[in-house]
Scaffold this active site. Sequence first.
Site, short mmCIF file in Angstrom:
data_model
loop_
_atom_site.label_atom_id
_atom_site.label_comp_id
_atom_site.label_asym_id
_atom_site.label_seq_id
_atom_site.Cartn_x
_atom_site.Cartn_y
_atom_site.Cartn_z
N LYS A 192 43.11 29.46 40.20
CA LYS A 192 43.03 28.65 41.42
C LYS A 192 42.15 29.62 42.50
CE LYS A 192 45.04 28.66 45.26
NZ LYS A 192 43.78 28.57 46.31
N GLU A 267 46.41 42.57 43.07
CA GLU A 267 45.54 43.44 43.78
C GLU A 267 45.53 42.98 45.07
OE1 GLU A 267 43.52 45.76 42.55
OE2 GLU A 267 43.83 45.33 40.27
P1 NAD Z 1 45.39 35.23 50.93
O1 NAD Z 1 46.62 36.13 50.45
O2 NAD Z 1 45.63 34.47 52.31
O3 NAD Z 1 44.85 34.47 49.72
C1 NAD Z 1 44.57 34.67 48.70
C2 NAD Z 1 44.81 33.54 47.46
O4 NAD Z 1 45.99 33.30 47.58
C3 NAD Z 1 44.01 32.16 47.89
O5 NAD Z 1 43.59 31.82 46.80
C4 NAD Z 1 45.04 31.41 48.74
O6 NAD Z 1 44.95 29.98 48.58
C5 NAD Z 1 46.11 31.77 47.77
N1 NAD Z 1 47.75 31.66 48.44
C6 NAD Z 1 48.15 31.49 49.75
N2 NAD Z 1 49.34 31.34 49.76
C7 NAD Z 1 49.72 31.19 48.62
C8 NAD Z 1 50.97 30.91 48.29
N3 NAD Z 1 52.15 30.94 48.94
N4 NAD Z 1 51.46 30.87 46.70
C9 NAD Z 1 50.40 31.23 45.94
N5 NAD Z 1 48.93 31.43 46.30
C10 NAD Z 1 48.87 31.53 47.89
O7 NAD Z 1 44.37 36.41 51.15
P2 NAD Z 1 42.64 36.23 51.57
O8 NAD Z 1 43.03 36.18 53.02
O9 NAD Z 1 42.29 35.01 50.80
O10 NAD Z 1 42.07 37.35 51.21
C11 NAD Z 1 42.02 38.54 51.94
C12 NAD Z 1 43.22 39.79 51.25
O11 NAD Z 1 42.86 39.86 49.84
C13 NAD Z 1 43.11 40.76 52.24
O12 NAD Z 1 44.06 41.35 52.34
C14 NAD Z 1 42.32 41.58 50.71
O13 NAD Z 1 42.48 43.04 51.11
C15 NAD Z 1 42.78 41.26 49.66
N6 NAD Z 1 41.86 41.40 48.37
C16 NAD Z 1 42.22 42.52 47.59
C17 NAD Z 1 41.51 42.73 46.47
C18 NAD Z 1 41.87 43.78 45.48
O14 NAD Z 1 41.15 43.92 44.56
N7 NAD Z 1 42.78 44.60 45.91
C19 NAD Z 1 40.14 42.13 46.47
C20 NAD Z 1 39.76 41.41 47.28
C21 NAD Z 1 40.64 40.98 48.21
#
Ligand code: NAD
Length: 494
Positions: A192, A267
């Site tokens: 997803k 991650e």
């Molecule tokens: P997010 O957590 O809002 O969303 C990430 C993903 O999770 C999206 O696909 C979203 O649709 C999904 N999601 C949201 N709510 C969910 C739920 N309740 N159940 C299941 N899936 C759900 O994060 P974002 O705003 O898209 O991305 C930014 C974050 O990602 C930052 O905190 C960044 O540090 C982190 N990030 C980490 C890495 C790593 O390798 N450590 C890499 C890239 C981004």
Amino acid sequence: MAIDVTGADRVRSDLRTKLLIDGEWVDSRSGETFETLDPATGEVVTSVARGGAEDIDLAVAAARRAFEEGPWPKMSPAERAHAILRIADLLEANAEEMAALEAMDVGKPISLARAGDVPFATNVFRYMAGWATKLEGDTVPMSVSPEGTFHAYTMRQPVGVCGQIVAWNFPMVMSSWKLGPALACGNTVVMKPAEQSPLATLRLGEICLEAGIPPGVVNVVTGFGEDAGAALASHPGVDKIAFTGSTEVGKLIVEASAKDLKRVSLELGGKSPNIIFGDAALEDAIPGAAAAVFFNAGEACNAGSRLFVQRNVFDEVVAGLAEQARAHKLGPGLDPETTMGPLISATHKERVLSYVDSAFAEGAEAVVGGSSFGDTGYFVEPTVLVDTKAEMKAVREEIFGPVVAAVPFDDTEDLIRMANDTTYGLAAGVWTRDVSKVHQVAAALRAGQVYVNCYNQTDPALPFGGFKQSGWGRELGKDSLHEYTETKAVVVSL
Ligand code: NAD
């Protein structure tokens, strides 16, 4: 504005916008769609199927059939490797299209997507393909009985159906980090992508089919986190969840997967310290510190967003950093001259600016930046904050934008305490010419990767992941194979 991207119009007219389930492109069961926007303008790029729980059910069933009955897990490791290598070849052959997709959907500079995202994703598939033929076990001498009574060995087997959920900042790269090892180990996948940036992952799904990955092995369900994502994380037919995203949602994933004890790898976010000692080669450290936080408009989990600088070079470093910030050319991703694109959405832009405003309200100052940029799109100026305090929200929480807090330090002990004073532990940078200091500080920092006299040097062969609330497990490198295999011990009575 000069936009000169080979085939950008063709890319636009030939987008994949449906769900990929069992090798077929299908509408969502509800028939609903959602819009994905160009963050440089706020204009709609296209509408994409809005998958929900029913679509996740279908995709998980397809992945389960492909795992239990399909040819994929039974293929020889060499055949699997060959198919994964073909994914890499197709990514390379379609590099310009993939770069354009990332530029228009995420807003990242096309120069960055061309030089970084596409080759990195390609190399991840090549690296992981190599592991398909090397998933070996051990023979294990047993001590509980006389030698010769038992022959014991271990084998590595796929975990099964993997739910993979990714963030929007590096859609293609994050997808490759997850698909590569999952496929090498013989698993099947329901992916997803983030709702803000689904296009490159959909095309990657198509490339998997073109590469000969059998139907049902890679399924892509686009949709929102709270419906498609949550349904995947809690689905009883999923054996493992691999998640990239915020720490906040990572905790929801753990809760959702707990009821049937799925394997989980995470991650998550970061607030990484980047440290410049007074003896560092400042001609490298200053541009390095700028790149550490302004790369990808600061939308990088490992961004060096807390810059600690030894007091005797603090003013020089901050002045140099401000100059680097001013040199950025902000513009649309598709403009080849752009060096910093917009942030992903209007909401995210407001969030980033609210952190900057909160820092101002608490007494911090911006040496450069501090505002939005331009009349259209979601741009924020590269910003260097000084006079911050450790307890400020902008210093403690992940901003995920082009904002760095520069903080002076006097001695190394104090520095280590400040650098580790965070709930995160993803990455850290150290700039010094003193080799003893390099190793002492690298050992003392509580972070999954430490970059010395460089920053953000990732590689398909290097494990990537976080300490503390930056995550569980590691992606890339051979460590990632542990996330996608179960170890089985076999004991044979002789
Ligand atoms: P997010 O957590 O809002 O969303 C990430 C993903 O999770 C999206 O696909 C979203 O649709 C999904 N999601 C949201 N709510 C969910 C739920 N309740 N159940 C299941 N899936 C759900 O994060 P974002 O705003 O898209 O991305 C930014 C974050 O990602 C930052 O905190 C960044 O540090 C982190 N990030 C980490 C890495 C790593 O390798 N450590 C890499 C890239 C981004």
